[in-house]
Design a protein around this motif. Structure first.
Motif, PDB file in Angstrom:
ATOM      1  N   ILE A 124      36.029  66.053 -14.577  1.00  0.00           N
ATOM      2  CA  ILE A 124      35.464  65.176 -15.594  1.00  0.00           C
ATOM      3  C   ILE A 124      34.016  65.550 -15.876  1.00  0.00           C
ATOM      4  O   ILE A 124      33.582  65.628 -17.032  1.00  0.00           O
ATOM      5  CB  ILE A 124      35.570  63.699 -15.152  1.00  0.00           C
ATOM      6  N   TYR A 152      40.975  56.148 -12.162  1.00  0.00           N
ATOM      7  CA  TYR A 152      40.039  57.082 -12.799  1.00  0.00           C
ATOM      8  C   TYR A 152      38.876  56.425 -13.529  1.00  0.00           C
ATOM      9  O   TYR A 152      37.892  57.082 -13.855  1.00  0.00           O
ATOM     10  CB  TYR A 152      40.772  57.967 -13.812  1.00  0.00           C
ATOM     11  N   VAL A 156      35.172  58.187 -14.729  1.00  0.00           N
ATOM     12  CA  VAL A 156      34.882  58.471 -16.140  1.00  0.00           C
ATOM     13  C   VAL A 156      33.603  57.764 -16.581  1.00  0.00           C
ATOM     14  O   VAL A 156      32.722  58.357 -17.216  1.00  0.00           O
ATOM     15  CB  VAL A 156      36.068  58.038 -17.027  1.00  0.00           C
ATOM     16  N   LEU A 192      39.277  61.634 -24.365  1.00  0.00           N
ATOM     17  CA  LEU A 192      39.605  62.091 -23.012  1.00  0.00           C
ATOM     18  C   LEU A 192      40.889  61.387 -22.603  1.00  0.00           C
ATOM     19  O   LEU A 192      40.944  60.161 -22.541  1.00  0.00           O
ATOM     20  CB  LEU A 192      38.478  61.748 -22.038  1.00  0.00           C
TER      21      LEU A 192
END
Length: 341
Positions: A124, A152, A156, A192
């Motif tokens: 990332i 996640y 992020v 993303l």
């Protein structure tokens, strides 16, 4: 002498696991063709699971009962690898867990697990750094399911904040094609995507219906070649991070991989099968440093030394947290189907 590989065969991990396993199989056949480990042939014991706690416990019990099995190598995919770390601790089973396809860096530092590929956090960060250099000021994060959202989201948000990139978050909402169709003019053009290949294909079917051009960034669990084989449209450009060199690179280990894969399997080179090949090659390289026939104890001690190894161009060198390096590249599929990076 045997080495066990635990494989998650559930639908969400099937494309990654299949290719990773092919790479491992190719490497172990190559090792045996070249004399094995110190003259001893390697039995590659593949154990398929559904990554549930019970299934993984059964797999580990089988490994324990296989007296000549000296280590676990190349656990795939990410969920199975992460759960296996906890299970090894819980059962106090002192066996080396080598080169798993494990994305979560929060599990680093374990005395029995030796991850050699860059973590999700590093992937990332790499993607965001490149966007920052390009002057991208905002980004949308699309989560395929509640599992990805839970696992996640903090990574992020932390990466976006560190680079001053504004972030819009889209929580999982069932039909991903519908999520894609509902994006508005206020949604950033760069997205993303946090999820696997089948989920990404579904999402692309939604955003391809929109007039506004979008760009999608995915992580290493996405197989771009499989994405195209599944009928994904080529309207929306997709770029994916990968934790190994490009499959057409000139590194010695990549050339050996392509040669061995071409001789043994009717399969195209992919980053995931290259990762499997490298995982097995690293396991073999460490075991060859042991005098005579490796045992569970001697294998664990050898891996715990965490000595640097250069696998013909792919360097394994562990950091203070117990993970090797942060090798991350990005690649994309061109409209005519070529992989570039």
């Amino acid at each position: 002498m045997a080495l066990a590989q635990i494989v998650d065969n559930t639908a969400g991990q099937a494309d990654v696991a299949k290719d990773f396993l092919i790479g491992c199989r190719a490497a172990w056949q190559e090792v045996n063709n070249q004399g094995g480990i110190n003259g001893y042939a390697v039995e590659h014991l593949v154990i398929e699971t559904d990554a549930s706690a019970g299934s993984l416990r059964d797999a580990l019990d089988l490994v324990k009962k296989t007296a000549h099995c000296v280590a676990l190598s190349g656990t795939v995919g990410d969920r199975a690898a992460g759960q296996l770390v906890g299970l090894l601790k819980q059962t106090q089973f002192n066996m080396a867990h080598v080169a798993p396809w494990m994305q979560n860096s929060e599990l680093d530092g374990d005395a029995f697990t030796f991850p050699i590929f860059a973590s999700r956090q590093e992937q990332i960060a790499k993607a965001f750094q490149q966007l920052s250099v390009m002057g991208v000021a905002e980004l949308a994060a699309i989560y395929a399911s509640e599992q990805e959202y839970t696992q996640y989201r903090s990574d992020v948000e932390r990466a976006a904040a560190s680079l001053n990139i504004r972030l819009q978050t889209y929580k999982p909402a069932g039909d991903l094609a519908l999520v894609g169709k509902k994006l508005t003019v206020n949604t950033p053009r760069i997205l993303l995507f946090l999820g696997g290949t089948p989920e990404l294909v579904q999402f692309l079917r939604g955003i391809d219906k929109q007039a506004r051009q979008r760009y999608v960034i995915a992580l290493a669990d996405v197989n771009l070649q499989t994405m195209m084989q599944m009928g994904a449209s080529r309207i929306t450009p997709v770029m994916a991070t990968q934790v190994v060199p490009m499959v057409n690179a000139s590194f010695g280990v990549v050339r050996a991989y392509r040669d061995t894969l071409g001789r043994l399997y009717d399969e195209p080179p992919t980053p995931q099968s290259l990762a499997g090949y490298i995982a097995a090659r690293y396991t073999a390289a460490v075991l060859k440093r042991i005098d005579g026939l490796p045992t569970r104890q001697s294998a664990l001690l050898a891996f715990q030394q965490r000595q640097p190894i250069d696998l013909d161009g792919f360097r394994v060198s562990f950091n203070a947290q117990g993970r090797s390096g942060a090798y991350v590249t990005q690649s994309m599929i061109t409209p005519d189907g070529r992989l570039i990076g």
